[in-house]
Design a protein around this motif. Structure first.
Motif, PDB file in Angstrom:
ATOM      1  N   THR A   1       0.832  -1.204   0.000  1.00  0.00           N
ATOM      2  CA  THR A   1       0.000   0.000   0.000  1.00  0.00           C
ATOM      3  C   THR A   1       0.868   1.255   0.000  1.00  0.00           C
ATOM      4  OG1 THR A   1      -1.781  -1.133   1.149  1.00  0.00           O
ATOM      5  CG2 THR A   1      -1.791   1.274   1.260  1.00  0.00           C
ATOM      6  N   ALA A   2       1.901   1.245   0.815  1.00  0.00           N
ATOM      7  CA  ALA A   2       2.811   2.390   0.875  1.00  0.00           C
ATOM      8  C   ALA A   2       3.494   2.615  -0.479  1.00  0.00           C
ATOM      9  CB  ALA A   2       3.855   2.181   1.967  1.00  0.00           C
ATOM     10  N   ALA A   3       3.898   1.528  -1.134  1.00  0.00           N
ATOM     11  CA  ALA A   3       4.542   1.654  -2.445  1.00  0.00           C
ATOM     12  C   ALA A   3       3.566   2.216  -3.476  1.00  0.00           C
ATOM     13  CB  ALA A   3       5.070   0.296  -2.896  1.00  0.00           C
ATOM     14  N   THR A   4       2.334   1.774  -3.451  1.00  0.00           N
ATOM     15  CA  THR A   4       1.316   2.276  -4.374  1.00  0.00           C
ATOM     16  C   THR A   4       1.064   3.763  -4.140  1.00  0.00           C
ATOM     17  OG1 THR A   4       0.259   0.119  -4.479  1.00  0.00           O
ATOM     18  CG2 THR A   4      -1.085   2.007  -5.130  1.00  0.00           C
ATOM     19  N   MET A   5       0.960   4.163  -2.892  1.00  0.00           N
ATOM     20  CA  MET A   5       0.744   5.578  -2.574  1.00  0.00           C
ATOM     21  C   MET A   5       1.936   6.422  -3.000  1.00  0.00           C
ATOM     22  SD  MET A   5      -1.160   5.228   1.111  1.00  0.00           S
ATOM     23  CE  MET A   5      -1.250   6.978   1.389  1.00  0.00           C
ATOM     24  N   ASP A   6       3.125   5.889  -2.812  1.00  0.00           N
ATOM     25  CA  ASP A   6       4.339   6.603  -3.214  1.00  0.00           C
ATOM     26  C   ASP A   6       4.363   6.812  -4.729  1.00  0.00           C
ATOM     27  OD1 ASP A   6       6.876   7.806  -2.553  1.00  0.00           O
ATOM     28  OD2 ASP A   6       7.810   6.046  -3.506  1.00  0.00           O
TER      29      ASP A   6
ATOM     30  N   ALA B   1       1.785   6.907  -6.772  1.00  0.00           N
ATOM     31  CA  ALA B   1       0.730   7.862  -7.108  1.00  0.00           C
ATOM     32  C   ALA B   1       1.170   9.286  -6.789  1.00  0.00           C
ATOM     33  CB  ALA B   1      -0.555   7.523  -6.356  1.00  0.00           C
ATOM     34  N   TRP B   2       1.825   9.454  -5.670  1.00  0.00           N
ATOM     35  CA  TRP B   2       2.310  10.780  -5.279  1.00  0.00           C
ATOM     36  C   TRP B   2       3.327  11.297  -6.272  1.00  0.00           C
ATOM     37  CZ3 TRP B   2       7.070  12.747  -3.471  1.00  0.00           C
ATOM     38  CH2 TRP B   2       6.994  14.028  -2.941  1.00  0.00           C
ATOM     39  N   ARG B   3       4.254  10.423  -6.695  1.00  0.00           N
ATOM     40  CA  ARG B   3       5.277  10.832  -7.678  1.00  0.00           C
ATOM     41  C   ARG B   3       4.677  11.184  -9.014  1.00  0.00           C
ATOM     42  NH1 ARG B   3       8.846   6.165  -7.616  1.00  0.00           N
ATOM     43  NH2 ARG B   3       8.593   5.627  -5.447  1.00  0.00           N
ATOM     44  N   GLN B   4       3.632  10.460  -9.432  1.00  0.00           N
ATOM     45  CA  GLN B   4       2.975  10.724 -10.711  1.00  0.00           C
ATOM     46  C   GLN B   4       2.250  12.060 -10.699  1.00  0.00           C
ATOM     47  OE1 GLN B   4       0.481   7.340 -11.389  1.00  0.00           O
ATOM     48  NE2 GLN B   4       2.165   6.048 -12.120  1.00  0.00           N
ATOM     49  N   ASP B   5       1.727  12.451  -9.550  1.00  0.00           N
ATOM     50  CA  ASP B   5       1.011  13.714  -9.431  1.00  0.00           C
ATOM     51  C   ASP B   5       1.938  14.920  -9.425  1.00  0.00           C
ATOM     52  OD1 ASP B   5      -1.458  12.545  -9.457  1.00  0.00           O
ATOM     53  OD2 ASP B   5      -1.734  12.588  -7.286  1.00  0.00           O
ATOM     54  N   ARG B   6       3.197  14.714  -9.197  1.00  0.00           N
ATOM     55  CA  ARG B   6       4.164  15.828  -9.135  1.00  0.00           C
ATOM     56  C   ARG B   6       4.397  16.289 -10.483  1.00  0.00           C
ATOM     57  NH1 ARG B   6       9.122  14.639  -5.466  1.00  0.00           N
ATOM     58  NH2 ARG B   6       9.105  16.831  -5.099  1.00  0.00           N
TER      59      ARG B   6
END
Length: 113
Positions: free
Chosen positions: A101-106, A108-113
């Motif tokens: 879950t943490a890897a998936t959130m990470d 997603a966060w990088r893609q939004d940058r």
């Protein structure tokens, strides 16, 4: 037993049944009944009734599920938690799920940058 006592007992049993259903719904099949938790917000608590009765009913509902139930009131929310010791196999499974879950959130966060 008076009619008033019988009505109070039926209400309490209904509350225990309702909370047991909510506790069961909070469980993830892959954790085999462990890591149970329920968080009741202020609105839901008010709907359910007196805090003392809700806590007592939550502990009884947890016992039905063989939990070592603890309740904590924090910031107007009631946390109902299973405090049993978790078997190592299930603990590893939960740790792997948390890491995924943490890897998936990470990502997603990088893609939004």
């Amino acid at each position: 037993m008076t009619a008033k006592d019988k009505l109070a007992r039926r209400r309490y049993e209904h509350l225990v049944d309702r909370l047991e259903g909510l506790l069961r719904a909070s469980l993830k099949r892959e954790y085999a009944g462990y890591y149970g938790q329920l968080i009741l917000g202020a609105d839901r608590l008010e709907e359910l009734g007196d805090l003392k009765d809700v806590r007592r009913a939550a502990r009884e509902a947890g016992r039905r599920l063989r939990w070592k139930t603890i309740t904590r009131l924090v910031g107007g929310r009631l946390f109902v938690l299973d405090d049993r010791e978790v078997p190592e196999e299930i603990e590893k499974r939960a740790g792997a799920a948390t890491a995924a879950t943490a890897a998936t959130m990470d990502r997603a966060w990088r893609q939004d940058r």
